[in-house]
Design a protein around this motif. Structure first.
Motif, mmCIF file in Angstrom:
data_model
loop_
_atom_site.group_PDB
_atom_site.id
_atom_site.type_symbol
_atom_site.label_atom_id
_atom_site.label_comp_id
_atom_site.label_asym_id
_atom_site.label_seq_id
_atom_site.Cartn_x
_atom_site.Cartn_y
_atom_site.Cartn_z
ATOM 1 N N ALA A 131 -4.809 -4.978 -6.839
ATOM 2 C CA ALA A 131 -3.999 -4.412 -5.740
ATOM 3 C C ALA A 131 -3.666 -2.955 -6.068
ATOM 4 C CB ALA A 131 -2.723 -5.231 -5.558
ATOM 5 N N HIS A 132 -3.388 -2.670 -7.345
ATOM 6 C CA HIS A 132 -3.076 -1.296 -7.739
ATOM 7 C C HIS A 132 -4.287 -0.388 -7.502
ATOM 8 C CE1 HIS A 132 -1.080 1.944 -9.831
ATOM 9 N NE2 HIS A 132 -2.214 2.164 -10.472
ATOM 10 N N GLY A 133 -5.467 -0.895 -7.869
ATOM 11 C CA GLY A 133 -6.691 -0.100 -7.674
ATOM 12 C C GLY A 133 -6.911 0.228 -6.206
ATOM 13 N N LEU A 180 4.290 -3.400 -1.491
ATOM 14 C CA LEU A 180 3.083 -4.015 -2.055
ATOM 15 C C LEU A 180 3.007 -5.507 -1.724
ATOM 16 C CD1 LEU A 180 3.580 -1.345 -3.598
ATOM 17 C CD2 LEU A 180 2.959 -2.476 -5.688
ATOM 18 N N GLU A 181 3.248 -5.813 -0.476
ATOM 19 C CA GLU A 181 3.319 -7.221 -0.060
ATOM 20 C C GLU A 181 1.988 -7.683 0.497
ATOM 21 O OE1 GLU A 181 4.139 -10.159 -0.296
ATOM 22 O OE2 GLU A 181 6.240 -10.087 0.313
ATOM 23 N N ASP A 182 1.833 -8.996 0.567
ATOM 24 C CA ASP A 182 0.630 -9.573 1.147
ATOM 25 C C ASP A 182 0.881 -9.862 2.633
ATOM 26 O OD1 ASP A 182 -1.296 -12.057 1.484
ATOM 27 O OD2 ASP A 182 0.768 -12.778 1.560
ATOM 28 N N GLY A 183 -0.190 -9.754 3.419
ATOM 29 C CA GLY A 183 -0.050 -9.821 4.873
ATOM 30 C C GLY A 183 0.561 -11.113 5.397
ATOM 31 N N ASP A 184 0.203 -12.235 4.777
ATOM 32 C CA ASP A 184 0.720 -13.536 5.237
ATOM 33 C C ASP A 184 2.235 -13.577 5.193
ATOM 34 O OD1 ASP A 184 -1.683 -14.572 5.586
ATOM 35 O OD2 ASP A 184 -1.449 -16.242 4.160
ATOM 36 N N SER A 229 7.587 -2.058 5.272
ATOM 37 C CA SER A 229 6.612 -2.169 4.173
ATOM 38 C C SER A 229 6.462 -0.832 3.469
ATOM 39 C CB SER A 229 5.256 -2.621 4.724
ATOM 40 O OG SER A 229 4.760 -1.650 5.619
ATOM 41 N N ILE A 230 6.077 -0.902 2.201
ATOM 42 C CA ILE A 230 5.639 0.304 1.478
ATOM 43 C C ILE A 230 4.260 -0.041 0.951
ATOM 44 C CG2 ILE A 230 6.117 1.968 -0.360
ATOM 45 C CD1 ILE A 230 9.065 1.080 -0.259
ATOM 46 N N ASP A 231 3.247 0.571 1.513
ATOM 47 C CA ASP A 231 1.872 0.181 1.202
ATOM 48 C C ASP A 231 0.975 1.375 1.529
ATOM 49 O OD1 ASP A 231 -0.729 -0.855 1.236
ATOM 50 O OD2 ASP A 231 -0.097 -2.784 2.031
ATOM 51 N N LEU A 232 0.188 1.788 0.537
ATOM 52 C CA LEU A 232 -0.673 2.957 0.739
ATOM 53 C C LEU A 232 -1.823 2.697 1.709
ATOM 54 C CD1 LEU A 232 -0.691 4.192 -2.931
ATOM 55 C CD2 LEU A 232 -0.329 5.705 -0.970
ATOM 56 N N ASN A 233 -2.080 1.445 1.994
ATOM 57 C CA ASN A 233 -3.207 1.113 2.867
ATOM 58 C C ASN A 233 -2.733 0.955 4.312
ATOM 59 O OD1 ASN A 233 -5.364 0.035 4.177
ATOM 60 N ND2 ASN A 233 -5.588 -1.758 2.836
ATOM 61 N N LEU A 278 -4.405 0.196 6.721
ATOM 62 C CA LEU A 278 -5.186 -0.840 7.407
ATOM 63 C C LEU A 278 -4.794 -2.256 6.980
ATOM 64 C CD1 LEU A 278 -8.672 0.862 7.023
ATOM 65 C CD2 LEU A 278 -7.355 0.648 9.126
ATOM 66 N N SER A 279 -3.938 -2.379 5.980
ATOM 67 C CA SER A 279 -3.610 -3.728 5.494
ATOM 68 C C SER A 279 -2.871 -4.504 6.572
ATOM 69 C CB SER A 279 -2.750 -3.651 4.226
ATOM 70 O OG SER A 279 -1.438 -3.272 4.567
ATOM 71 N N ARG A 280 -2.936 -5.825 6.486
ATOM 72 C CA ARG A 280 -2.215 -6.638 7.464
ATOM 73 C C ARG A 280 -0.720 -6.391 7.337
ATOM 74 N NH1 ARG A 280 -3.010 -12.258 6.632
ATOM 75 N NH2 ARG A 280 -3.404 -11.571 4.514
ATOM 76 N N THR A 281 -0.274 -6.122 6.101
ATOM 77 C CA THR A 281 1.150 -5.847 5.908
ATOM 78 C C THR A 281 1.572 -4.614 6.707
ATOM 79 O OG1 THR A 281 1.010 -6.791 3.701
ATOM 80 C CG2 THR A 281 2.928 -5.418 4.169
ATOM 81 N N ASP A 328 2.880 5.234 1.769
ATOM 82 C CA ASP A 328 3.098 6.190 0.679
ATOM 83 C C ASP A 328 3.096 5.415 -0.632
ATOM 84 O OD1 ASP A 328 3.537 8.593 -0.586
ATOM 85 O OD2 ASP A 328 5.657 8.739 -0.069
ATOM 86 N N GLU A 329 2.966 6.167 -1.724
ATOM 87 C CA GLU A 329 2.992 5.548 -3.049
ATOM 88 C C GLU A 329 4.420 5.092 -3.349
ATOM 89 O OE1 GLU A 329 3.307 4.725 -7.050
ATOM 90 O OE2 GLU A 329 4.236 6.552 -6.272
ATOM 91 N N LEU A 330 4.515 3.930 -3.984
ATOM 92 C CA LEU A 330 5.807 3.282 -4.196
ATOM 93 C C LEU A 330 6.865 4.187 -4.834
ATOM 94 C CD1 LEU A 330 7.463 0.590 -4.330
ATOM 95 C CD2 LEU A 330 6.491 0.289 -6.606
HETATM 96 P P1 ATP Z 1 -2.885 -7.502 3.336
HETATM 97 O O1 ATP Z 1 -2.860 -8.972 3.002
HETATM 98 O O2 ATP Z 1 -1.582 -6.964 3.793
HETATM 99 O O3 ATP Z 1 -4.051 -7.074 4.212
HETATM 100 P P2 ATP Z 1 -3.811 -6.808 0.715
HETATM 101 O O4 ATP Z 1 -4.789 -7.909 0.664
HETATM 102 O O5 ATP Z 1 -4.284 -5.443 0.404
HETATM 103 O O6 ATP Z 1 -3.069 -6.650 2.060
HETATM 104 P P3 ATP Z 1 -2.415 -7.135 -1.674
HETATM 105 O O7 ATP Z 1 -3.675 -7.358 -2.396
HETATM 106 O O8 ATP Z 1 -1.274 -8.002 -1.971
HETATM 107 O O9 ATP Z 1 -2.579 -7.208 -0.130
HETATM 108 O O10 ATP Z 1 -2.121 -5.606 -1.931
HETATM 109 C C1 ATP Z 1 -0.982 -4.964 -1.898
HETATM 110 C C2 ATP Z 1 -1.118 -3.594 -1.276
HETATM 111 O O11 ATP Z 1 -0.343 -2.713 -2.053
HETATM 112 C C3 ATP Z 1 -2.512 -2.967 -1.193
HETATM 113 O O12 ATP Z 1 -2.839 -2.803 0.167
HETATM 114 C C4 ATP Z 1 -2.397 -1.605 -1.860
HETATM 115 O O13 ATP Z 1 -2.894 -0.585 -1.015
HETATM 116 C C5 ATP Z 1 -0.908 -1.421 -2.007
HETATM 117 N N1 ATP Z 1 -0.495 -0.741 -3.240
HETATM 118 C C6 ATP Z 1 -0.864 -1.001 -4.506
HETATM 119 N N2 ATP Z 1 -0.233 -0.190 -5.376
HETATM 120 C C7 ATP Z 1 0.583 0.602 -4.634
HETATM 121 C C8 ATP Z 1 1.531 1.624 -4.944
HETATM 122 N N3 ATP Z 1 1.774 2.018 -6.205
HETATM 123 N N4 ATP Z 1 2.207 2.191 -3.930
HETATM 124 C C9 ATP Z 1 2.008 1.802 -2.636
HETATM 125 N N5 ATP Z 1 1.118 0.843 -2.284
HETATM 126 C C10 ATP Z 1 0.422 0.249 -3.261
#
Ligand code: ATP
Length: 262
Positions: A36-38, A161-165, A179-183, A185-188, A198-200
């Motif tokens: 997830a970090h990568g 850094l939460e999961d979409g579900d 949410s705080i999530d750099l992606n 496009l994520s479901r979250t 943004d970065e956490l």
């Molecule tokens: P989803 O289920 O929401 O589609 P996912 O499968 O990517 O997302 P996780 O694998 O749980 O869910 O990933 C957590 C998310 O956290 C990732 O989308 C990643 O971009 C994000 N992430 C990881 N490290 C950081 C960080 N330091 N700051 C912000 N976001 C981060």
């Protein structure tokens, strides 16, 4: 301990990776947390590794929403504890009504205790979710456990850094989800009422500053700030930023020279 030369151009990023790998070996971070970090790092590259104006606006709106909420809760998993325990403690120092709950995707009693211990060492006194007693509807297995005093009755939950579900289950339970999530496009990010792309650690420092600045502001002003941004618009502005940045970079990159054979 991995030795990383301070002169390395990506010193900070390598340092964080080495720390996370170490904390994975100790059991605080789940192996999946490294992946997830990568993914987060990849999006940070695309976003230019700085807080964008839209993320800044989202953070300010988040501070206003937290100040307006009746029972706000901040959710902490292994990665968040490893990367930002002190930042979380600072948030609570700025706004003690914000409660902190350990909320693990890959839950084991030991990891829950480890996360709580890291938070305690960072200065937090009250930590919920160590032995959760309630379940969130719609989430099977261990992922549904929550604290009856925390997330279960919260009206607002910050989920870094939460999961979409789980983000979806929190929304379905009627909570405001930040949410705080750099992606983007994520479901979250797509599910959240307010996605902070943004970065956490960057986001949490700004959020602590905003909580301090805005506490004591009249509710009317907080309401105006809270509704100044829309989730969908924030996400599309982040995607647009990535698109423009890639276009500019593609123009700047020197063209690959053909090899001797042409
Ligand atoms: P989803 O289920 O929401 O589609 P996912 O499968 O990517 O997302 P996780 O694998 O749980 O869910 O990933 C957590 C998310 O956290 C990732 O989308 C990643 O971009 C994000 N992430 C990881 N490290 C950081 C960080 N330091 N700051 C912000 N976001 C981060």
């Amino acid at each position: 301990m991995t030795v990383i030369p301070r002169t390395h151009p990506r010193y900070r990023s390598l340092r964080v990776r080495a720390d996370l790998a170490e904390k994975m070996r100790e059991g605080l971070v789940a192996p999946e947390g490294l992946m997830a970090h990568g993914r987060g790092e990849a999006f940070d590259y695309l976003l230019g590794e700085r807080t964008s104006p839209e993320a800044r606006a989202a953070i300010r709106a988040a501070a206003a929403r937290i100040l307006l909420a009746r029972r706000p809760v901040f959710s902490v998993n292994g990665n968040v504890a490893a990367l930002a325990a002190r930042d979380v403690a600072r948030l609570v120092a700025r706004y003690p009504r914000l409660r902190v709950e350990v909320n693990l995707f890959h839950r084991t009693p030991q990891r829950a205790r480890d996360v709580a211990q890291v938070l305690q060492r960072a200065g937090l006194r009250e930590i919920l979710g160590i032995r959760p007693t309630a379940r969130l509807r719609g989430l099977p297995s261990d992922r549904g456990w929550v604290d009856a005093r925390g997330i279960l009755r919260a009206d607002l939950v910050v989920v870094p850094l939460e999961d979409g579900d789980r983000a979806e289950a929190l929304r379905a339970a009627g909570k405001c989800v930040i949410s705080i999530d750099l992606n983007p496009l994520s479901r979250t990010s797509r599910t959240a009422d307010l996605p902070i792309v943004d970065e956490l650690t960057r986001a949490l420092r700004l959020l602590a500053r905003d909580l301090k600045e805005l506490s004591g502001e009249p509710k009317e002003r907080l309401r105006a700030l809270a509704s100044a941004v829309q989730g969908e618009d924030l996400r599309s502005r982040s995607l647009e930023r990535i698109r423009k940045r890639l276009r500019t970079l593609a123009r700047e990159e020197p063209r690959a020279r053909p090899g001797p054979a042409g």
